[in-house]
Design a protein around this motif. Structure first.
Motif, PDB file in Angstrom:
ATOM      1  N   ALA A 471      41.475  35.719  50.358  1.00  0.00           N
ATOM      2  CA  ALA A 471      42.572  36.241  51.382  1.00  0.00           C
ATOM      3  C   ALA A 471      42.465  35.568  52.605  1.00  0.00           C
ATOM      4  O   ALA A 471      43.328  35.592  53.314  1.00  0.00           O
ATOM      5  N   GLN A 472      41.409  34.596  53.071  1.00  0.00           N
ATOM      6  CA  GLN A 472      41.456  33.856  54.121  1.00  0.00           C
ATOM      7  C   GLN A 472      41.821  32.253  53.810  1.00  0.00           C
ATOM      8  O   GLN A 472      41.883  31.713  54.659  1.00  0.00           O
ATOM      9  N   ASN A 473      42.403  31.765  52.515  1.00  0.00           N
ATOM     10  CA  ASN A 473      42.611  30.725  52.294  1.00  0.00           C
ATOM     11  C   ASN A 473      44.060  30.191  52.610  1.00  0.00           C
ATOM     12  O   ASN A 473      45.090  30.750  52.005  1.00  0.00           O
ATOM     13  N   GLU A 474      43.978  29.401  53.497  1.00  0.00           N
ATOM     14  CA  GLU A 474      45.323  28.826  54.217  1.00  0.00           C
ATOM     15  C   GLU A 474      46.118  27.807  53.211  1.00  0.00           C
ATOM     16  O   GLU A 474      47.384  27.860  53.200  1.00  0.00           O
ATOM     17  N   ARG A 475      45.157  27.338  52.227  1.00  0.00           N
ATOM     18  CA  ARG A 475      45.883  26.629  51.216  1.00  0.00           C
ATOM     19  C   ARG A 475      46.808  27.054  50.180  1.00  0.00           C
ATOM     20  O   ARG A 475      47.809  26.520  49.646  1.00  0.00           O
ATOM     21  N   LEU A 476      46.836  28.590  50.024  1.00  0.00           N
ATOM     22  CA  LEU A 476      47.315  29.221  48.978  1.00  0.00           C
ATOM     23  C   LEU A 476      48.668  29.670  49.675  1.00  0.00           C
ATOM     24  O   LEU A 476      48.908  29.817  50.805  1.00  0.00           O
ATOM     25  N   PRO A 477      49.768  29.787  48.749  1.00  0.00           N
ATOM     26  CA  PRO A 477      50.918  30.327  49.104  1.00  0.00           C
ATOM     27  C   PRO A 477      50.692  31.864  49.676  1.00  0.00           C
ATOM     28  O   PRO A 477      49.945  32.543  49.387  1.00  0.00           O
ATOM     29  N   LEU A 478      51.997  32.161  50.353  1.00  0.00           N
ATOM     30  CA  LEU A 478      51.698  33.264  51.093  1.00  0.00           C
ATOM     31  C   LEU A 478      51.953  34.428  50.132  1.00  0.00           C
ATOM     32  O   LEU A 478      51.216  35.540  50.227  1.00  0.00           O
ATOM     33  N   GLN A 479      52.617  34.261  49.086  1.00  0.00           N
ATOM     34  CA  GLN A 479      52.817  35.257  48.111  1.00  0.00           C
ATOM     35  C   GLN A 479      51.494  35.517  47.276  1.00  0.00           C
ATOM     36  O   GLN A 479      51.154  36.756  46.999  1.00  0.00           O
ATOM     37  N   SER A 480      50.706  34.512  47.109  1.00  0.00           N
ATOM     38  CA  SER A 480      49.381  34.736  46.447  1.00  0.00           C
ATOM     39  C   SER A 480      48.295  35.387  47.300  1.00  0.00           C
ATOM     40  O   SER A 480      47.646  36.264  46.978  1.00  0.00           O
ATOM     41  N   ILE A 481      48.376  35.261  48.527  1.00  0.00           N
ATOM     42  CA  ILE A 481      47.578  35.959  49.466  1.00  0.00           C
ATOM     43  C   ILE A 481      47.934  37.471  49.562  1.00  0.00           C
ATOM     44  O   ILE A 481      47.093  38.270  49.725  1.00  0.00           O
ATOM     45  N   VAL A 482      49.068  37.589  49.333  1.00  0.00           N
ATOM     46  CA  VAL A 482      49.633  38.902  49.624  1.00  0.00           C
ATOM     47  C   VAL A 482      48.973  39.920  48.155  1.00  0.00           C
ATOM     48  O   VAL A 482      48.533  41.042  48.368  1.00  0.00           O
ATOM     49  N   GLN A 483      49.212  38.926  47.190  1.00  0.00           N
ATOM     50  CA  GLN A 483      48.666  39.543  45.835  1.00  0.00           C
ATOM     51  C   GLN A 483      47.033  40.005  46.025  1.00  0.00           C
ATOM     52  O   GLN A 483      46.618  40.814  45.519  1.00  0.00           O
ATOM     53  N   VAL A 484      46.471  38.954  46.471  1.00  0.00           N
ATOM     54  CA  VAL A 484      44.960  39.279  46.707  1.00  0.00           C
ATOM     55  C   VAL A 484      44.598  40.409  47.718  1.00  0.00           C
ATOM     56  O   VAL A 484      43.774  41.078  47.433  1.00  0.00           O
ATOM     57  N   LEU A 485      45.256  40.458  48.966  1.00  0.00           N
ATOM     58  CA  LEU A 485      45.314  41.631  49.553  1.00  0.00           C
ATOM     59  C   LEU A 485      45.438  42.881  48.858  1.00  0.00           C
ATOM     60  O   LEU A 485      44.774  44.080  49.190  1.00  0.00           O
ATOM     61  N   TYR A 486      46.456  42.884  48.175  1.00  0.00           N
ATOM     62  CA  TYR A 486      46.875  44.101  47.446  1.00  0.00           C
ATOM     63  C   TYR A 486      45.899  44.485  46.326  1.00  0.00           C
ATOM     64  O   TYR A 486      45.361  45.750  46.601  1.00  0.00           O
ATOM     65  N   PHE A 487      45.280  43.575  45.540  1.00  0.00           N
ATOM     66  CA  PHE A 487      44.079  43.896  44.632  1.00  0.00           C
ATOM     67  C   PHE A 487      42.966  44.447  45.360  1.00  0.00           C
ATOM     68  O   PHE A 487      42.126  45.083  45.042  1.00  0.00           O
ATOM     69  N   GLU A 488      42.646  43.761  46.509  1.00  0.00           N
ATOM     70  CA  GLU A 488      41.458  43.915  47.272  1.00  0.00           C
ATOM     71  C   GLU A 488      41.428  45.623  47.702  1.00  0.00           C
ATOM     72  O   GLU A 488      40.663  46.344  47.680  1.00  0.00           O
ATOM     73  N   GLN A 489      42.803  45.955  48.141  1.00  0.00           N
ATOM     74  CA  GLN A 489      43.019  47.274  48.762  1.00  0.00           C
ATOM     75  C   GLN A 489      42.745  48.360  47.697  1.00  0.00           C
ATOM     76  O   GLN A 489      42.140  49.435  47.726  1.00  0.00           O
TER      77      GLN A 489
END
Length: 617
Positions: A471-489
Motif C-alpha cells: 500500500a505504501q510502495n511507490e514502485r507499484l502502478p497506481l491501479q495496483s495500489i488501489v486494489q491493495v487498499l480495497y482488499f485491505e479495507q
C-alpha cells in the motif's frame, strides 16, 4: 668369475634397446641348434626354429608352405594382438616351456592363439584351448578377474569382441553382482518383536562392493556392463551409486559437478572425453525416481550445458529433474549461463523448461484420474498439492535471486513467474517480493510493463505485512495500489464483523459453505472437485428426504378425502385430529401412541431414500 659376470652385464646395458630386447627374447631358445627362421613382431626379432612353430601354429605352417621353394628364413607378423611380449609367450608354448596363464595375459593369449591359428585342429591341448579353459573355469568365477580381463581387452578390440571374451566377462560380472545383491539382502533379514520377518534397512548393504572395481573400465565397456546389470535386475539404487562413482572418477572437471555454480573454468580443448562420459551416464540413468540424488542430476545438467552435449541428453535430464523438482533447492536451480557476454547471469531458459516439465507432469496426473474414487480424499494437501506448494516457494525464491540481473528481460521473468498454475500459490508474498526487487533493479520500465508484472499478483492473497508494504510502495502502478487498499479495507471490515459475532446468527449450512469456499480457493482443481462432490451428495440426500415427505403428505391427503366421504362430521373431526397428529409437522410428538407409526414410517423412508440416492448417482 664375478668380474666376468659384471663385464657381460655391462656389455648388455651398452647395447641399444632393440638389441637388448632381442637378446632377452632369444635367451630361452635352444642354443645348440642353429636358428632357421626369424619372426619380426612390432620391431622385435625372434630367432626361432620352424619345426616347433609349424607343429602348433597353423598360420606359420601355411606361410612356410607357401614359400617352400624359396626356403623362407624371415617372416614379419603385422598387427599381431598383444605385441612382442604376447608372441614370446606363444613361442614358449610351441617350445614346451612352461609359463603361468593369469588374468593379466589370458585375453592376449586367446587373441594371439586365434591369430596364429593355434587350435586343436593342428595340435592337441593347444594354446587356444588352454586359454579358453582358464577363462571359463577361473576368470568367469571371479568378478575382480573379469574386470581385469576387460581392462586388458581395451587394446585387443575388435578381435576380443569377436571371440566373445568381452561378452562372457560382462555376463559373469552382471551375474555375480546380482548374486551378491541377493545374498546381501538375505543377510539383512531379521525377525521383529512380533515374530515377523522383515528387512533391516538401517543395516549396511555389503553387496555393492563391485562399484569401485567398475570405475576403472573404459566408458564403452562400462556402458555395456551397466546395461547387462540392469537387464539382470540389479537394484536401481546400486546402479545409481555406480554411476555417481564413475562420474566422480572419470570427469576431470569435477567442479562442474560438485562445486557451487560460477566457479568453473573449462578448457574447451579437453572436453571430448568428458562429453562422452556425461552423455553415457545420462543414457544409463535408472528410470526410477530417487535412484540418484537430484543434486547429481543438476550437476550432470550443468556439465551438459558447459560441454554442449546433445539436445536429447539435456532434455532427458530436464525431464528427470522436473519429475522431482519439489525436493530441489535454490542452489540447484542457479545454473550459470555460459553463452556470450551480454546475456543473463543464470540460465533462465533451462529452468523454464524444467518448470514446464513439472507442470505437464501435474496436468497428466490430473487427466489420468478419471475414476471418482481418487477424489475421495478429505485432505486438501495431497502429495501433488504439497509438491506444488514447495515448487511455488522455490520459484519465488529463484525469481528474487535473478531479479537484480540488469540483463534479465521482462519476458523471461514473466514466463518463469507464470509457469505454475494459479492454485499453486496460496500466499503471494514471495511473488510480490520478487516483483518488487525486479522493479527496483529495472527502474526504466514503462507503466504498461509494470502493469503486466503486477497482474501476476493476487493482492487478495497477500499477508497483512505484505499488504501494508504494498500500500505504501511507490514502485507499484497506481491501479495496483488501489486494489491493495480495497482488499485491505475488505479484510478490516471482515475482521470487525467477526469480532461482533455476526457469524453466530448465520445458519449452520450457510457458514459451512462459506468456509468450504474459502478452503477451495487454496485447493487444487482435483481437491476442489472432491469438496464439491461431497456437497452435491449432501444436497441429493436432502432432496430425497423432501421428496419422501411430500409423498407422505399426498398419501395422508388421499386418506382424509376418503374418510370425509364415508363418515359423518363427528367421525370426520376425530379422524382429522388423529391424522393431524400423524403428520407431525413440527418433528416432535408428545403422544406415546404416535411413536410407533412414525418409527415405522422413518424406516420406510430410509429404505426409499437409499434407493432414490442410488438411482440419482
Amino acid at each position: 668369475m664375478d668380474r666376468g659376470g659384471d663385464k657381460q652385464h655391462h656389455q648388455q646395458l651398452s647395447l641399444p634397446k632393440s638389441a637388448r630386447q632381442q637378446h632377452r627374447y632369444n635367451e630361452w631358445i635352444f642354443r645348440d641348434v642353429p636358428s632357421d627362421i626369424t619372426i619380426e613382431v612390432n620391431g622385435g626379432a625372434f630367432s626361432l626354429h620352424k619345426f616347433p612353430l609349424v607343429s602348433r601354429s597353423g598360420r606359420i605352417r601355411k606361410l612356410v608352405a607357401e614359400h617352400r621353394d624359396s626356403d623362407i628364413s624371415r617372416v614379419e607378423l603385422l598387427n599381431l594382438p598383444g605385441g612382442a611380449e604376447t608372441f614370446e609367450l606363444a613361442a614358449k608354448f610351441c617350445y614346451g616351456i612352461n609359463f603361468e596363464i593369469t588374468s593379466a595375459n589370458v585375453a592376449q593369449l586367446c587373441c594371439i592363439s586365434d591369430f596364429l591359428e593355434m587350435t586343436e585342429e593342428f595340435s592337441k591341448d593347444n594354446l587356444g584351448s588352454r586359454a579358453e579353459e582358464y577363462l571359463e573355469s577361473i576368470v568367469c568365477k571371479s568378478l575382480e578377474m573379469c574386470v581385469e580381463v576387460l581392462q586388458q581387452c581395451e587394446t585387443l578390440l575388435p578381435l576380443a569382441d569377436e571371440l566373445r571374451v568381452i561378452s562372457r566377462c560382462i555376463d559373469a560380472i552382471a551375474s555375480k553382482a546380482c548374486v551378491e545383491q541377493i545374498a546381501s539382502s538375505f543377510s539383512r533379514l531379521e525377525y521383529s518383536s512380533s515374530g515377523r520377518l522383515h528387512m533391516n534397512r538401517q543395516a549396511k548393504c555389503d553387496g555393492d562392493w563391485w562399484i569401485e572395481d567398475l570405475s576403472g573400465l573404459r566408458v564403452d565397456l562400462y556402458q555395456r556392463v551397466i546395461t547387462a546389470m540392469k537387464c539382470r535386475g540389479v537394484r536401481p539404487e546400486s546402479i545409481g551409486a555406480s554411476l555417481m562413482n564413475y562420474a566422480q572418477k572419470e570427469l576431470t572437471k569435477k567442479s562442474s559437478l560438485w562445486n557451487p555454480p560460477g566457479q568453473t573454468k573449462v578448457d574447451v580443448n579437453s572436453t571430448g572425453h568428458e562429453k562422452l562420459v556425461v552423455e553415457t551416464i545420462v543414457s544409463l540413468l535408472p528410470v526410477e525416481k530417487l535412484a540418484v540424488p537430484i543434486n547429481f542430476l543438476f550437476g550432470l545438467l550443468r556439465s551438459a550445458v558447459i560441454l554442449d552435449c546433445t539436445v536429447a541428453c539435456r532434455l532427458d535430464l530436464e525431464r528427470r529433474i522436473g519429475s522431482q523438482l519439489d525436493i530441489a533447492s535454490l542452489d540447484d536451480l542457479l545454473i550459470p549461463s555460459f553463452k556470450h557476454s551480454g546475456d543473463t547471469l543464470f540460465d533462465v531458459d533451462t529452468v523454464h523448461r524444467i518448470l514446464i516439465n513439472f507442470s505437464q507432469q501435474e496436468d497428466s496426473e490430473e487427466e489420468e484420474m478419471e475414476d471418482g474414487s481418487v477424489f475421495e480424499s478429505d485432505s486438501p494437501h495431497s502429495p501433488s498439492q504439497t509438491a506444488l506448494f514447495k515448487v511455488s516457494k522455490l520459484v519465488d525464491n529463484y525469481l528474487a535471486e535473478i531479479a537484480p540481473d540488469a540483463n534479465l528481460k521482462l519476458t523471461k521473468f514473466l514466463v518463469i513467474a507464470d509457469a505454475l498454475p494459479e492454485h499453486a500459490r496460496t500466499v503471494h508474498d514471495g511473488l510480490y517480493r520478487a516483483i518488487d526487487i525486479y522493479l527496483k533493479a529495472h527502474q526504466g520500465l514503462s507503466d504498461t510493463d509494470k502493469k503486466k508484472l503486477c497482474k501476476l499478483i493476487d493482492f487478495q492473497k497477500l499477508s497483512q505485512e505484505a499488504g501494508a508494504h504494498a500500500a505504501q510502495n511507490e514502485r507499484l502502478p497506481l491501479q495496483s495500489i488501489v486494489q491493495v487498499l480495497y482488499f485491505e479495507q475488505l479484510r478490516l471490515r471482515n475482521s470487525l464483523g467477526c469480532s461482533n459475532g455476526e457469524d453466530e446468527h448465520k445458519p449452520m449450512h450457510q457458514s459451512w459453505r462459506i468456509s468450504s469456499g474459502a478452503l477451495s480457493a487454496a485447493m487444487s482443481p482435483r481437491d476442489n472437485y472432491a469438496s464439491l462432490r461431497r456437497e452435491n451428495r449432501e444436497l441429493k440426500l436432502e432432496l430425497a428426504r423432501l421428496r419422501m415427505r411430500l409423498n407422505d403428505l399426498e398419501r395422508e391427503h388421499v386418506c382424509m378425502k376418503r374418510d370425509m366421504e364415508k363418515s359423518n362430521s363427528r367421525k370426520f373431526m376425530s379422524s382429522f385430529s388423529k391424522k393431524i397428529g400423524k403428520l407431525s409437522f413440527f418433528g416432535h410428538s408428545s403422544s406415546r401412541a404416535s411413536t410407533s407409526p412414525s418409527r415405522q414410517s422413518y424406516r420406510t423412508d430410509s429404505k426409499v431414500i437409499e434407493r432414490t440416492c442410488a438411482s440419482i448417482d
